[in-house]
Write an enzyme that holds these catalytic residues in place. Structure first.
Site, PDB file in Angstrom:
ATOM      1  CD  GLU A  24      47.948  15.606 -22.915  1.00 23.15           C
ATOM      2  OE1 GLU A  24      47.809  16.569 -22.124  1.00 23.15           O
ATOM      3  OE2 GLU A  24      47.803  15.694 -24.136  1.00 23.15           O
ATOM      4  CG  HIS A  25      48.450  12.882 -17.640  1.00 28.87           C
ATOM      5  ND1 HIS A  25      47.516  12.956 -16.630  1.00 28.87           N
ATOM      6  CD2 HIS A  25      47.752  12.594 -18.765  1.00 28.87           C
ATOM      7  CE1 HIS A  25      46.311  12.699 -17.130  1.00 28.87           C
ATOM      8  NE2 HIS A  25      46.422  12.485 -18.427  1.00 28.87           N
ATOM      9  CG  ASP A  27      50.206  19.703 -15.999  1.00 31.47           C
ATOM     10  OD1 ASP A  27      50.011  18.498 -15.714  1.00 31.47           O
ATOM     11  OD2 ASP A  27      49.271  20.531 -16.144  1.00 31.47           O
ATOM     12  CB  SER A  59      26.434  29.341 -18.113  1.00 27.49           C
ATOM     13  OG  SER A  59      26.725  28.598 -19.294  1.00 27.49           O
ATOM     14  CD  GLU A 150      40.311  22.346 -12.917  1.00 25.34           C
ATOM     15  OE1 GLU A 150      40.365  23.439 -13.512  1.00 25.34           O
ATOM     16  OE2 GLU A 150      40.249  21.262 -13.529  1.00 25.34           O
ATOM     17  CG  ASP A 162      44.642  22.253 -18.578  1.00 29.90           C
ATOM     18  OD1 ASP A 162      45.545  21.874 -19.350  1.00 29.90           O
ATOM     19  OD2 ASP A 162      43.808  21.480 -18.060  1.00 29.90           O
TER      20      ASP A 162
HETATM   21  P1  ADP Z   1      37.600  20.328 -20.133  1.00 28.22           P
HETATM   22  O1  ADP Z   1      38.363  21.271 -19.268  1.00 28.22           O
HETATM   23  O2  ADP Z   1      38.471  19.409 -20.907  1.00 28.22           O
HETATM   24  O3  ADP Z   1      36.610  21.016 -21.028  1.00 28.22           O
HETATM   25  P2  ADP Z   1      36.537  19.563 -17.589  1.00 28.22           P
HETATM   26  O4  ADP Z   1      35.738  18.407 -17.128  1.00 28.22           O
HETATM   27  O5  ADP Z   1      37.800  19.866 -16.894  1.00 28.22           O
HETATM   28  O6  ADP Z   1      36.764  19.376 -19.161  1.00 28.22           O
HETATM   29  O7  ADP Z   1      35.648  20.892 -17.504  1.00 28.22           O
HETATM   30  C1  ADP Z   1      34.361  20.912 -18.073  1.00 28.22           C
HETATM   31  C2  ADP Z   1      33.392  21.574 -17.117  1.00 28.22           C
HETATM   32  O8  ADP Z   1      33.569  23.010 -17.135  1.00 28.22           O
HETATM   33  C3  ADP Z   1      31.933  21.381 -17.493  1.00 28.22           C
HETATM   34  O9  ADP Z   1      31.454  20.133 -17.041  1.00 28.22           O
HETATM   35  C4  ADP Z   1      31.288  22.552 -16.785  1.00 28.22           C
HETATM   36  O10 ADP Z   1      31.130  22.288 -15.409  1.00 28.22           O
HETATM   37  C5  ADP Z   1      32.322  23.650 -16.945  1.00 28.22           C
HETATM   38  N1  ADP Z   1      32.007  24.459 -18.156  1.00 28.22           N
HETATM   39  C6  ADP Z   1      32.665  24.444 -19.336  1.00 28.22           C
HETATM   40  N2  ADP Z   1      32.111  25.305 -20.223  1.00 28.22           N
HETATM   41  C7  ADP Z   1      31.069  25.883 -19.588  1.00 28.22           C
HETATM   42  C8  ADP Z   1      30.073  26.855 -19.963  1.00 28.22           C
HETATM   43  N3  ADP Z   1      30.054  27.398 -21.187  1.00 28.22           N
HETATM   44  N4  ADP Z   1      29.142  27.202 -19.036  1.00 28.22           N
HETATM   45  C9  ADP Z   1      29.168  26.665 -17.802  1.00 28.22           C
HETATM   46  N5  ADP Z   1      30.066  25.743 -17.386  1.00 28.22           N
HETATM   47  C10 ADP Z   1      31.006  25.347 -18.261  1.00 28.22           C
HETATM   48 MG    MG Z   2      39.561  20.729 -17.521  1.00 28.23          MG
END
Ligand code: ADP
Ligand code: MG
Length: 377
Positions: A24-25, A27, A59, A150, A162
């Site tokens: 973890e962390h 990368d 979405s 990102e 990821d």
């Molecule tokens: P993780 O990658 O662990 O899920 P993150 O905070 O990095 O958490 O990313 C989550 C973000 O990705 C959400 O807050 C949203 O902005 C975007 N996201 C994830 N799934 C969707 C979806 N199905 N539709 C639209 N945006 C999404």
């Molecule tokens: Mg993420």
């Protein structure tokens, strides 16, 4: 949105989330990780829309959409749109072959739960556009441009894991990835009669992305200090505990803790790889507990909810190990549980968790799964 009427997709892309067995962390510290994709994923549907520059993205999960003008790509106030816009922007920097498209997406991947829905979103889009417009990007190029998206449009200075795991994974394997050389090796995992159970804390602290960037800076500070005495060190990947001892006096305590965790975590990835090679599941479990301890006390990216669930699992002899998985501050814990005890473990954990935090736990089993795939409609 107008394009949703009579939407006849040309292409479907399945873009999975991921877990990370350990590392973890590490990368963004150019070390090792051991992730795999899981069955939970985002499913995209795409078509070209004959416009030279107008794109629609919707979405279904959030029941909302927006338009992108390829001639005017800018960051949005709406968080999720930036994952999309960032990828479109990175692709536009690299090719002029992109044209108008429409895209819908739906997901069974909980967002903000440490399963990397963000990378699934970026890479699924990149993959789809690559196919739709015959852009000719390799998988690695899509991984890298998604990571860049990102960084630039979302503002999280994430490592490569990821996106790499979402795109490159293979069923039944974890990927041992060297985040510096990007060499990787699929490692078969067979936990039978144990299962990989995720417990979603449903806690998603919104400081996660700023804290993430802070951790990255602390590691860089550590490297700068070590480098004064050991010029050969360019990342924590190159650092050792012996070096840490010799520079301890010059290093703020917090930086010392962060660096110690990363150095130990890198070692754990190697130990884990050896444990998997000989099916030593007890050692696999021990390494998970050890890692969580560091995540919580040294790297300080856990939270009371994750700590509670990991601690709770220790009282069950049918659980070999557990730790929080993902960037931190909540999300899911990953547990290795004997198949005969899964039901009982889930029920008792959910009960204890509800009593303690008033939150309904979301448990599910995961299996190491293949990376991004597509089919023509
Ligand atoms: P993780 O990658 O662990 O899920 P993150 O905070 O990095 O958490 O990313 C989550 C973000 O990705 C959400 O807050 C949203 O902005 C975007 N996201 C994830 N799934 C969707 C979806 N199905 N539709 C639209 N945006 C999404
Ligand atoms: Mg993420």
């Amino acid at each position: 949105m107008h394009f949703l009427e009579n939407f006849e997709p040309e292409l479907t892309v399945e873009s999975p989330g991921r877990i990370n067995l350990i590392g973890e962390h590490t990368d963004y510290n150019m070390g090792y990780v051991l992730p795999t994709a899981i069955e939970k994923k985002i499913i995209f549907k795409f078509r070209r829309n004959n416009s030279p520059n107008i794109c629609g993205v919707y979405s279904e999960t959030y029941d909302t959409g927006f338009e992108v003008d390829l001639n005017n790509i800018a960051q949005s106030e709406v968080e999720w749109e930036n994952y999309i816009l960032g990828v479109v922007n990175e692709i536009s920097k690299r090719t002029d072959k992109l044209r108008g498209f429409d895209c819908t997406l739906q997901s069974d991947l909980p967002a903000g739960s440490g399963l990397s829905s963000s990378a699934a979103l970026e890479c699924g889009l990149a993959y789809g556009l690559n196919e739709l417009f015959d852009l000719g990007f390799t998988k690695m190029e899509m991984v890298k441009l998604s990571q860049a998206a990102e960084h630039t449009f979302v503002g999280t200075q994430c490592g490569i894991m990821d996106q790499f795991a979402s795109v490159m994974s293979e069923e039944g394997h974890v990927l041992l990835l060297d985040c510096r050389s990007l060499d990787y090796r699929p490692i078969p995992i067979n936990f039978h009669p144990y299962k990989l159970i995720l417990l979603n804390t449903k806690v998603s602290h919104n400081l996660a992305s700023s804290e993430y960037n802070t951790r990255k800076k602390e590691c860089e500070e550590g490297v700068a200090i070590i480098k004064q005495d050991f010029p050969e060190v360019n990342s924590l990947r190159d650092a050792t505990f012996e070096m840490m001892e010799s520079v301890k006096g010059q290093m703020p305590e917090i930086v010392y803790k962060r660096c110690s965790f990363i150095i130990a975590e890198n070692k754990r990835v190697k130990k884990m790889t050896r444990a998997l090679a000989v099916d030593n599941l007890e050692l696999v479990g021990e390494l998970l507990y050890e890692a969580h301890d560091g995540i919580s006390k040294l790297y300080e990216v856990s939270c009371p909810e994750s700590d509670f669930l990991v601690e709770f699992s220790k009282s069950n002899p049918k659980v070999l190990g557990a730790r929080q998985t993902g960037g931190g501050f909540g999300g899911c814990t990953l547990n290795i549980v004997h198949e005969n005890a899964v039901e009982e473990f889930i029920v008792s954990a959910a009960k204890a968790y509800l009593e303690k935090f008033g939150i309904e736990l979301e448990p599910f089993e995961v299996r190491p799964s293949k990376g991004t795939s597509f089919s023509k409609n």
